[in-house]
Design a protein around this motif. Structure first.
Motif, PDB file in Angstrom:
ATOM      1  N   LYS A 128       5.511  16.443  -1.479  1.00 47.76           N
ATOM      2  CA  LYS A 128       4.143  15.541  -1.436  1.00 47.76           C
ATOM      3  C   LYS A 128       4.019  14.426  -0.922  1.00 47.76           C
ATOM      4  O   LYS A 128       3.267  14.063  -0.204  1.00 47.76           O
ATOM      5  CB  LYS A 128       3.674  15.573  -3.165  1.00 47.76           C
ATOM      6  N   THR A 129       5.153  13.677  -0.917  1.00 45.44           N
ATOM      7  CA  THR A 129       4.991  12.462  -0.107  1.00 45.44           C
ATOM      8  C   THR A 129       5.279  12.672   1.240  1.00 45.44           C
ATOM      9  O   THR A 129       4.347  12.096   1.924  1.00 45.44           O
ATOM     10  CB  THR A 129       6.496  11.671  -0.650  1.00 45.44           C
ATOM     11  N   GLN A 130       6.039  13.502   1.944  1.00 44.01           N
ATOM     12  CA  GLN A 130       6.229  13.784   3.294  1.00 44.01           C
ATOM     13  C   GLN A 130       4.734  14.219   3.889  1.00 44.01           C
ATOM     14  O   GLN A 130       4.374  13.982   4.877  1.00 44.01           O
ATOM     15  CB  GLN A 130       7.409  14.689   3.673  1.00 44.01           C
ATOM     16  N   ALA A 131       4.074  15.151   2.864  1.00 39.70           N
ATOM     17  CA  ALA A 131       2.578  15.472   3.369  1.00 39.70           C
ATOM     18  C   ALA A 131       1.735  14.252   3.458  1.00 39.70           C
ATOM     19  O   ALA A 131       0.955  14.299   4.226  1.00 39.70           O
ATOM     20  CB  ALA A 131       2.267  16.464   2.214  1.00 39.70           C
ATOM     21  N   THR A 144      -2.538  -3.617  -9.082  1.00 39.17           N
ATOM     22  CA  THR A 144      -2.637  -4.118  -7.728  1.00 39.17           C
ATOM     23  C   THR A 144      -1.687  -3.031  -6.802  1.00 39.17           C
ATOM     24  O   THR A 144      -1.942  -2.385  -5.813  1.00 39.17           O
ATOM     25  CB  THR A 144      -2.217  -5.306  -7.157  1.00 39.17           C
ATOM     26  N   ILE A 145      -0.493  -2.902  -7.193  1.00 41.31           N
ATOM     27  CA  ILE A 145       0.633  -2.180  -6.474  1.00 41.31           C
ATOM     28  C   ILE A 145       0.317  -0.651  -6.700  1.00 41.31           C
ATOM     29  O   ILE A 145       0.538   0.074  -5.707  1.00 41.31           O
ATOM     30  CB  ILE A 145       2.105  -2.474  -7.100  1.00 41.31           C
ATOM     31  N   VAL A 147       0.806  -1.259   0.042  1.00 35.92           N
ATOM     32  CA  VAL A 147       0.061   0.028  -0.081  1.00 35.92           C
ATOM     33  C   VAL A 147       0.736   1.314  -0.167  1.00 35.92           C
ATOM     34  O   VAL A 147       0.383   2.389   0.183  1.00 35.92           O
ATOM     35  CB  VAL A 147      -1.007  -0.091   1.166  1.00 35.92           C
ATOM     36  N   GLU A 148       2.096   1.213  -0.344  1.00 40.04           N
ATOM     37  CA  GLU A 148       3.054   2.288  -0.242  1.00 40.04           C
ATOM     38  C   GLU A 148       2.543   3.597  -1.165  1.00 40.04           C
ATOM     39  O   GLU A 148       2.761   4.709  -0.488  1.00 40.04           O
ATOM     40  CB  GLU A 148       4.464   1.961  -0.306  1.00 40.04           C
ATOM     41  N   ALA A 149       2.139   3.240  -2.224  1.00 40.30           N
ATOM     42  CA  ALA A 149       1.649   4.226  -3.079  1.00 40.30           C
ATOM     43  C   ALA A 149       0.735   5.307  -2.635  1.00 40.30           C
ATOM     44  O   ALA A 149       0.603   6.354  -2.928  1.00 40.30           O
ATOM     45  CB  ALA A 149       1.045   3.773  -4.300  1.00 40.30           C
ATOM     46  N   TYR A 196       0.737  13.315  -9.439  1.00 42.38           N
ATOM     47  CA  TYR A 196       1.714  12.554  -8.324  1.00 42.38           C
ATOM     48  C   TYR A 196       1.567  11.356  -8.417  1.00 42.38           C
ATOM     49  O   TYR A 196       2.586  10.383  -8.281  1.00 42.38           O
ATOM     50  CB  TYR A 196       1.529  13.258  -7.110  1.00 42.38           C
ATOM     51  N   ASP A 197       0.221  10.689  -8.331  1.00 43.42           N
ATOM     52  CA  ASP A 197       0.282   9.356  -8.441  1.00 43.42           C
ATOM     53  C   ASP A 197       0.670   8.541  -9.547  1.00 43.42           C
ATOM     54  O   ASP A 197       1.313   7.615  -9.534  1.00 43.42           O
ATOM     55  CB  ASP A 197      -1.415   8.758  -8.525  1.00 43.42           C
ATOM     56  N   ASN A 198       0.475   9.399 -10.823  1.00 46.09           N
ATOM     57  CA  ASN A 198       1.242   8.897 -11.865  1.00 46.09           C
ATOM     58  C   ASN A 198       2.532   8.668 -11.980  1.00 46.09           C
ATOM     59  O   ASN A 198       3.474   7.993 -12.288  1.00 46.09           O
ATOM     60  CB  ASN A 198       0.688   9.952 -13.083  1.00 46.09           C
ATOM     61  N   GLU A 199       3.365   9.817 -11.332  1.00 49.51           N
ATOM     62  CA  GLU A 199       4.798   9.714 -11.045  1.00 49.51           C
ATOM     63  C   GLU A 199       5.254   8.713 -10.394  1.00 49.51           C
ATOM     64  O   GLU A 199       5.964   7.754 -10.872  1.00 49.51           O
ATOM     65  CB  GLU A 199       5.380  11.008 -10.385  1.00 49.51           C
ATOM     66  N   ILE A 200       4.604   8.235  -9.018  1.00 51.76           N
ATOM     67  CA  ILE A 200       4.643   7.072  -8.380  1.00 51.76           C
ATOM     68  C   ILE A 200       4.429   5.829  -9.528  1.00 51.76           C
ATOM     69  O   ILE A 200       5.415   4.995  -9.243  1.00 51.76           O
ATOM     70  CB  ILE A 200       3.857   7.201  -7.145  1.00 51.76           C
TER      71      ILE A 200
END
Length: 789
Positions: free
Chosen positions: A772-775, A644-645, A605-607, A728-732
């Motif tokens: 954005k990740t830290q947020a 899934t990931i 669930v890291e994303a 940002y989801d796209n970048e991840i």
């Protein structure tokens, strides 16, 4: 030795909500199941059942644990299908609660029931001996009641009710089957109306209804008091009634009124006028969209009896009453509730007093021991403690004295005296020796049925302690312990079993020790959470303090731990139940075998927190894709797991985790949570006995390369344009695709595990430094919900 019950095929009679869901759960457990109902008036004679099977997919929570399972249920009807009963080992009747209908059906099916087959009625309160009276003599000893609670997949309780004619061996065989095959907590009930769970549970609701009116409280106010503050479900009392259905509620109350005329509390066995009025209007609760509560726009409104109308549901538990309920010492808590002049506190004391009074007066009639009552209420109604445990924890004699004082003062709902055993100087009904049985006037130990030897840590009642095993190694993060049977057990010590630095170091040290001292190792947790993943708070602290080297070292250590699990010289088996998220999921992916409880919610669930799996999870998926690729098409294998990931999906069951590619095809699924450790140890022992060797290091992993990455990016463009994902989801997701495909290499290039682990680590550390990740991490820690930024 008890008679073994083999259930190759089962039949369920009645395709209503309950019957269809019982059939679904039998199918979850791998039992070939035929579902019967009346023939359809037109079209296919099995139309009624086919519709019921189709409806299973719409129910929430889902009765079926896997996608294709509905197709495994065989539809049949009573006119053309009864021959099919001749191949069934177990028949469960689950038609409407009418004695005459059930008896008519028994007469009809009796000629088709084989000589070994067990027949059970899933009734919530009808007399089992009365039902048995119409059966042929030879079938009576194979007949009993079995009462599943709704929804049957999720509710742990199954009440078994023998008739006077039931063969004890048949009962034991069925108890064993229900426990191991269906994962149930079985309680043996006496043949009295509503048995144990509903007799005590419905009385508790009736007393709450009575005292709600007596103390002038609102329905929302009572729900605020009788939910999690008391260790009970969020749906508390009145919301639960809406979920169950107000018509069902009224039916159960009427059953009590009709069948228990001599009960000293009989005057209260009636539906209040407001309940009858709601039913008259067709407001039956959740299934009709309105009941005691209903939703208006975004607001929840509640029925207000004074206004004869709905109002906003905003009445809460009073702060000083909440303070009392938060007290750790039960004796102090009850004393303060009784002393307080606040109507909410008075209400709570009155509800507990009458529940204790009723339970004590009826224990001898309805159950063998106090344990049966407490388990029935805990497993059937979701309470943390049963009525007798609550009473005992609060000080048995003091509470008994207060109940007697209130009876004398005319405050209690009934004048019935407490049974003599209550005040014979005892300190309670549960002890290390067992639980009190009024019929035997003794403390009775747990059942000695062999199936219960499989539960190393059964659900304890108050006062029960189970030996913790011998500690072989311990640090701040984990404990390695054993029972002298050659298998070590690693259990985490952190909150929600999150993975901290101490857990990582502890696992590595424990495995090193296990290689010297044990034949195998099981990673197993006491709690119903395997692991909620990495310790996000610790990670965020390191990042915000600018300790990038320490953070990178932690990621390396995570990967090292996963690899240590995978390449241990003894088999490491993960025993998973509940949440196995992020790092928890990665650990089980690296173990030699996973044994998962059916209710396992597994996911990378890291994303969701702006990261990607970096404990070797992506490396492991890329490795498996290379191994399983047919005709060298690695991309086709990766495509199955990518969404899934990238979408941080969590499985809805262990079966679904197999469908998502998060469990392997040969991983085992277990139905009883308390048998998980036993089965995982057996699995570790079997691997060791077979001469276990860890897998050879994967030096040649074929990757999808730059072509694979480009193809995934094209898939993501559509999701981005359809606004299913944020930029940002796209970048991840692009970074996840890059790692799964082995980086910007030629399609079909070979890499090793170290190459993939380095890719994981590099992208993970890069993402972790983004604002954005830290947020996202901070938001998850604060609210428990993902942030879409």
């Amino acid at each position: 030795m008890s008679q073994k019950m083999l259930v190759r095929r089962a039949a369920v009679l009645g395709a209503g909500v309950m019957g269809a869901q019982i059939a679904a759960h039998l199918t979850n457990a791998g039992v070939d199941t035929v579902l019967f109902d009346l023939p359809a008036k037109d079209g296919d004679p099995n139309g009624v059942v086919q519709k019921a099977i189709a409806n299973l997919a719409k129910l929430s929570p889902a009765p079926l644990a896997g996608k294709g399972l509905a197709e495994a249920i065989t539809p049949a009807n009573y006119e053309t299908g009864l021959e099919q009963l001749k191949t069934c080992d177990l028949i469960i009747e689950a038609i409407a609660e009418r004695m005459d209908w059930k008896q008519d059906l028994y007469r009809k099916i009796a000629p088709f029931v084989p000589a070994h087959t067990v027949l059970a009625s899933n009734t919530s309160g009808l007399g089992i001996n009365a039902l048995a009276s119409v059966l042929p003599e030879e079938l009576r000893h194979r007949f009993c009641g079995v009462h599943f609670f709704n929804p049957p997949r999720y509710m742990h309780l199954a009440e078994l009710i023998p008739a006077n004619t039931t063969d004890p061996a048949v009962l034991q065989g069925l108890e064993t089957f229900l426990t191991t095959a269906l994962g149930k907590g079985v309680v043996i009930a006496k043949d009295t109306p509503n048995f144990i769970g509903n007799r005590i549970g419905v009385f508790s609701i009736l007393s709450v209804i009575h005292h709600t009116h007596a103390f002038g409280l609102g329905f929302d106010e009572v729900d605020a008091l009788t939910g999690p503050l008391l260790g009970r479900p969020k749906s508390a009392t009145y919301r639960t009634s809406d979920v169950v259905g107000l018509d069902t509620m009224a039916h159960v109350i009427k059953t009590m009124a009709d069948t228990l005329p001599a009960d000293p509390w009989h005057a209260y066995f009636a539906s209040p006028a407001w309940l009858q009025a709601l039913i008259g209007k067709g407001a039956l609760g959740q299934k009709t969209g309105a009941g005691i509560f209903r939703k208006v726009g975004k607001d929840i409104v509640v029925l207000d009896l004074e206004k004869q109308d709905y109002r906003i549901a905003d009445r809460a538990a009073a702060p000083d009453v909440v303070e009392i309920l938060k007290l750790k010492n039960p004796a102090e808590k009850f004393a303060k509730l009784r002393e307080s002049s606040h109507p909410q506190a008075q209400f709570l004391w009155a509800c507990f007093r009458d529940l204790f009074h009723y339970s004590a007066c009826h224990l001898a009639d309805i159950a063998d021991t106090a344990r049966d009552v407490d388990f029935a209420i805990r497993w059937g109604y979701g309470w943390k403690l049963g009525p007798f445990e609550t009473w005992q924890a609060a000080g048995w004699q003091q509470i008994a004295q207060w109940i007697n004082d209130d009876i004398a003062a005319g405050k209690s709902m009934s004048q019935a005296p407490l049974p003599a055993w209550v005040t014979d100087g005892r300190t309670g009904v549960h002890s290390a020796e067992g639980s009190y049985s009024p019929a035997r006037n003794a403390m009775v130990p747990r059942s000695a049925l062999p199936v219960y030897q499989r539960q190393r840590f059964p659900d304890p009642v108050l006062g029960e302690r189970f030996a913790p095993g011998t500690t072989a190694f311990e640090n701040d993060g984990v404990r390695l312990w054993h029972d002298g049977d050659g298998i070590g057990v690693i259990s985490f010590k952190t909150k929600m079993n999150t993975v901290s630095g101490a857990v990582l170091d502890g696992i590595q040290q424990a495995i090193a020790l296990a290689e010297q001292q044990f034949d195998g190792v099981v990673i197993w947790q006491h709690a119903d959470v395997f692991s909620a993943g990495a310790d996000l708070a610790g990670a965020l602290g390191a990042l915000q303090a600018g300790q990038l080297d320490a953070f990178t070292a932690m990621v390396e250590n995570f990967q090292r731990t996963s690899q240590r699990i995978k390449y241990a010289q003894v088999p490491v088996v993960s025993a998973v139940r509940g949440l196995a998220l992020g790092g928890g999921c990665e650990f089980q992916m690296h173990s030699a075998r996973t044994v998962a409880h059916l209710e396992s919610y597994i996911g990378l669930v890291e994303a969701g927190v702006g990261l990607l799996p970096a404990g070797g999870g992506l490396k492991e998926l890329a490795t498996r894709a290379s191994q399983h690729a047919t005709g060298g098409d690695v991309f086709a294998e990766l495509k199955k797991v990518f969404e899934t990931i990238a979408m941080a999906k969590v499985s809805t069951s262990a079966l679904n985790a197999k469908e998502l590619g998060l469990l392997r095809a040969d991983d085992k699924i277990v139905f009883h949570a308390h048998e998980l450790l036993h089965i995982a140890k057996a699995e570790a022992r079997a691997l060791a006995e077979a001469g276990y060797r860890p897998p050879l290091p994967a030096h040649r992993i074929a990757v999808a390369g730059d072509v694979g990455i480009a193809t995934f990016k094209m898939l993501l463009v559509n999701m981005l344009e359809g606004r299913f994902i944020s930029p940002y989801d796209n970048e991840i997701a692009e970074r996840i695709a890059t790692i799964l495909c082995g980086g910007k290499l030629d399609r079909g290039a070979w890499v090793d595990e170290e190459w993939l682990l380095t890719l994981e680590r590099t992208h993970f550390v890069t993402l972790a430094q983004q604002e954005k990740t830290q947020a996202r991490i901070a938001h998850m820690l604060k609210t428990g919900k993902p942030l879409r930024n």
